[in-house]
Design an enzyme around this catalytic site. Sequence first.
Site, PDB file in Angstrom:
ATOM      1  N   LYS A 174       0.171   4.289  -0.198  1.00  0.00           N
ATOM      2  CA  LYS A 174      -0.429   5.407   0.452  1.00  0.00           C
ATOM      3  C   LYS A 174      -0.294   6.781  -0.608  1.00  0.00           C
ATOM      4  O   LYS A 174      -0.025   6.510  -1.571  1.00  0.00           O
ATOM      5  CB  LYS A 174       0.101   5.497   1.929  1.00  0.00           C
ATOM      6  CG  LYS A 174       0.021   4.234   2.745  1.00  0.00           C
ATOM      7  CD  LYS A 174       0.120   4.600   4.093  1.00  0.00           C
ATOM      8  CE  LYS A 174      -0.081   3.293   4.890  1.00  0.00           C
ATOM      9  NZ  LYS A 174      -0.108   3.154   6.061  1.00  0.00           N
TER      10      LYS A 174
ATOM     11  N   GLU B 166      -5.389  -4.862  10.735  1.00  0.00           N
ATOM     12  CA  GLU B 166      -4.216  -4.151  10.930  1.00  0.00           C
ATOM     13  C   GLU B 166      -4.534  -3.176  12.215  1.00  0.00           C
ATOM     14  O   GLU B 166      -5.350  -2.253  12.316  1.00  0.00           O
ATOM     15  CB  GLU B 166      -4.407  -2.827   9.838  1.00  0.00           C
ATOM     16  CG  GLU B 166      -3.949  -3.508   8.232  1.00  0.00           C
ATOM     17  CD  GLU B 166      -3.502  -2.326   7.614  1.00  0.00           C
ATOM     18  OE1 GLU B 166      -2.366  -2.990   6.646  1.00  0.00           O
ATOM     19  OE2 GLU B 166      -3.737  -1.280   7.489  1.00  0.00           O
TER      20      GLU B 166
ATOM     21  N   ASN C 171       0.848  -0.979   0.052  1.00  0.00           N
ATOM     22  CA  ASN C 171       0.115  -0.036   0.201  1.00  0.00           C
ATOM     23  C   ASN C 171       1.082   1.198   0.098  1.00  0.00           C
ATOM     24  O   ASN C 171       1.527   1.399   1.150  1.00  0.00           O
ATOM     25  CB  ASN C 171      -0.817   0.048   1.113  1.00  0.00           C
ATOM     26  CG  ASN C 171      -1.711   1.172   1.281  1.00  0.00           C
ATOM     27  OD1 ASN C 171      -1.669   2.213   0.363  1.00  0.00           O
ATOM     28  ND2 ASN C 171      -2.377   1.419   2.545  1.00  0.00           N
TER      29      ASN C 171
ATOM     30  N   GLU D  89      -6.665   4.826   7.895  1.00  0.00           N
ATOM     31  CA  GLU D  89      -6.672   6.215   7.722  1.00  0.00           C
ATOM     32  C   GLU D  89      -7.756   6.789   7.004  1.00  0.00           C
ATOM     33  O   GLU D  89      -7.916   8.017   6.723  1.00  0.00           O
ATOM     34  CB  GLU D  89      -5.365   6.264   6.976  1.00  0.00           C
ATOM     35  CG  GLU D  89      -4.145   6.083   7.525  1.00  0.00           C
ATOM     36  CD  GLU D  89      -2.766   5.372   6.984  1.00  0.00           C
ATOM     37  OE1 GLU D  89      -2.943   5.359   5.671  1.00  0.00           O
ATOM     38  OE2 GLU D  89      -1.830   4.853   7.687  1.00  0.00           O
TER      39      GLU D  89
ATOM     40  N   SER E 182       3.454  -2.278  10.377  1.00  0.00           N
ATOM     41  CA  SER E 182       5.120  -2.155  10.647  1.00  0.00           C
ATOM     42  C   SER E 182       5.714  -3.541  10.150  1.00  0.00           C
ATOM     43  O   SER E 182       6.594  -4.271  10.822  1.00  0.00           O
ATOM     44  CB  SER E 182       5.414  -1.820  11.962  1.00  0.00           C
ATOM     45  OG  SER E 182       4.892  -0.586  12.309  1.00  0.00           O
TER      46      SER E 182
ATOM     47  N   GLY F 113       2.586   2.506  11.125  1.00  0.00           N
ATOM     48  CA  GLY F 113       3.684   3.344  10.859  1.00  0.00           C
ATOM     49  C   GLY F 113       4.288   3.871  12.207  1.00  0.00           C
ATOM     50  O   GLY F 113       4.986   4.891  12.316  1.00  0.00           O
TER      51      GLY F 113
ATOM     52  N   HIS G 152      -9.512   1.254   5.449  1.00  0.00           N
ATOM     53  CA  HIS G 152      -8.175   1.351   6.068  1.00  0.00           C
ATOM     54  C   HIS G 152      -8.523   2.289   7.298  1.00  0.00           C
ATOM     55  O   HIS G 152      -9.286   3.391   7.267  1.00  0.00           O
ATOM     56  CB  HIS G 152      -7.226   2.090   5.213  1.00  0.00           C
ATOM     57  CG  HIS G 152      -5.742   1.803   5.466  1.00  0.00           C
ATOM     58  ND1 HIS G 152      -5.492   2.841   6.571  1.00  0.00           N
ATOM     59  CD2 HIS G 152      -4.826   0.950   5.341  1.00  0.00           C
ATOM     60  CE1 HIS G 152      -4.377   2.401   6.639  1.00  0.00           C
ATOM     61  NE2 HIS G 152      -3.809   1.572   5.859  1.00  0.00           N
TER      62      HIS G 152
HETATM   63  P1  13P Z   1       3.235   0.565   7.798  1.00  0.00           P
HETATM   64  O1  13P Z   1       3.595  -0.931   7.167  1.00  0.00           O
HETATM   65  O2  13P Z   1       3.960   1.666   7.218  1.00  0.00           O
HETATM   66  O3  13P Z   1       2.997   0.382   9.371  1.00  0.00           O
HETATM   67  O4  13P Z   1       1.605   0.513   7.371  1.00  0.00           O
HETATM   68  C1  13P Z   1       0.675  -0.329   7.285  1.00  0.00           C
HETATM   69  C2  13P Z   1      -0.626  -0.184   6.436  1.00  0.00           C
HETATM   70  O5  13P Z   1      -1.200   0.809   6.862  1.00  0.00           O
HETATM   71  C3  13P Z   1      -0.794  -0.883   5.327  1.00  0.00           C
HETATM   72  O6  13P Z   1      -2.092  -0.584   4.890  1.00  0.00           O
END
Ligand code: 13P
Length: 263
Positions: free
Chosen positions: A11, A180, A9, A97, A226, A186, A95
């Site tokens: 982002k 997740e 992803n 986010e 992560s 992150g 997600h």
């Molecule tokens: P990270 O791998 O940067 O923690 O992000 C995970 C994520 O949100 C994947 O959709």
Amino acid sequence: MRKKLVVGNWKMNMTRGQASAAIESLLLLVDPNTEVEVAICPTYLTIETVSHLLRRSHFLYGAQNVFWMPSGAFTGSISATMLADAGCSFCIVGHSETRGRFGKLEVPESTLGYFSETDETINLKIKSLLYQSIRPILCVGETLAEREAGNTDSVIYDQVKGALAGIEPAEYYSGVVAYEPVWAIGTGKTCDSAEANRVCGVVRKAVAEILDADAAESVQILYGGSVKSGNAAELFSQSDIDGGLVGGASLDAEEFSKIVRSA
Ligand code: 13P
């Protein structure tokens, strides 16, 4: 037998030039005969660039979000019809986010509503994707406060239930759910592999109850939060973890290819 799946992803990262360079490196680094399904979800604006470079490879690609109406006066939105037209195999929905459940708050609290997907809009998005034969990657996960209050399992169950309401079980046989934990995204804090596996088991049980046993057996359940080359092998060897949804580490072709190799 479920295949392993590793999804990058990206982002809100990568210009077209950066995307081209990353995909060219990945094509050199990932074994073209791998049994692992590998997909990249770039921004809408780089889907075309990515799809062009991947056209003769085994890599798949997808989008990070979708609007559920097929077309019309919805300024700034992209429909599942358009994603199918662009050749997308996958689309991420729900997600943390886009639900507005940030682990590490990087936007003012007053603007969080801008991102706020609900169970109902997530459900509409999933239905619009399935109608176009695009495989949804439904993200679920608890915040740190929800975990500390002992509510992890019920939060996960409710998110799966809200997202999959009214869906025919067979429609979701090639669907994906990604666990997740919001506090692990992150932040560098990975969920312990045994605990990640336990919660992925909770997801599978929820899918069995809400859809049916065949759907639960065939749905690919990913862990995200992560994931790095150093922890991927242990996570992916767990019985209920069928691969990973990788954020930060998917931006580095070398690191991402090592994660694919771990699967
Ligand atoms: P990270 O791998 O940067 O923690 O992000 C995970 C994520 O949100 C994947 O959709």
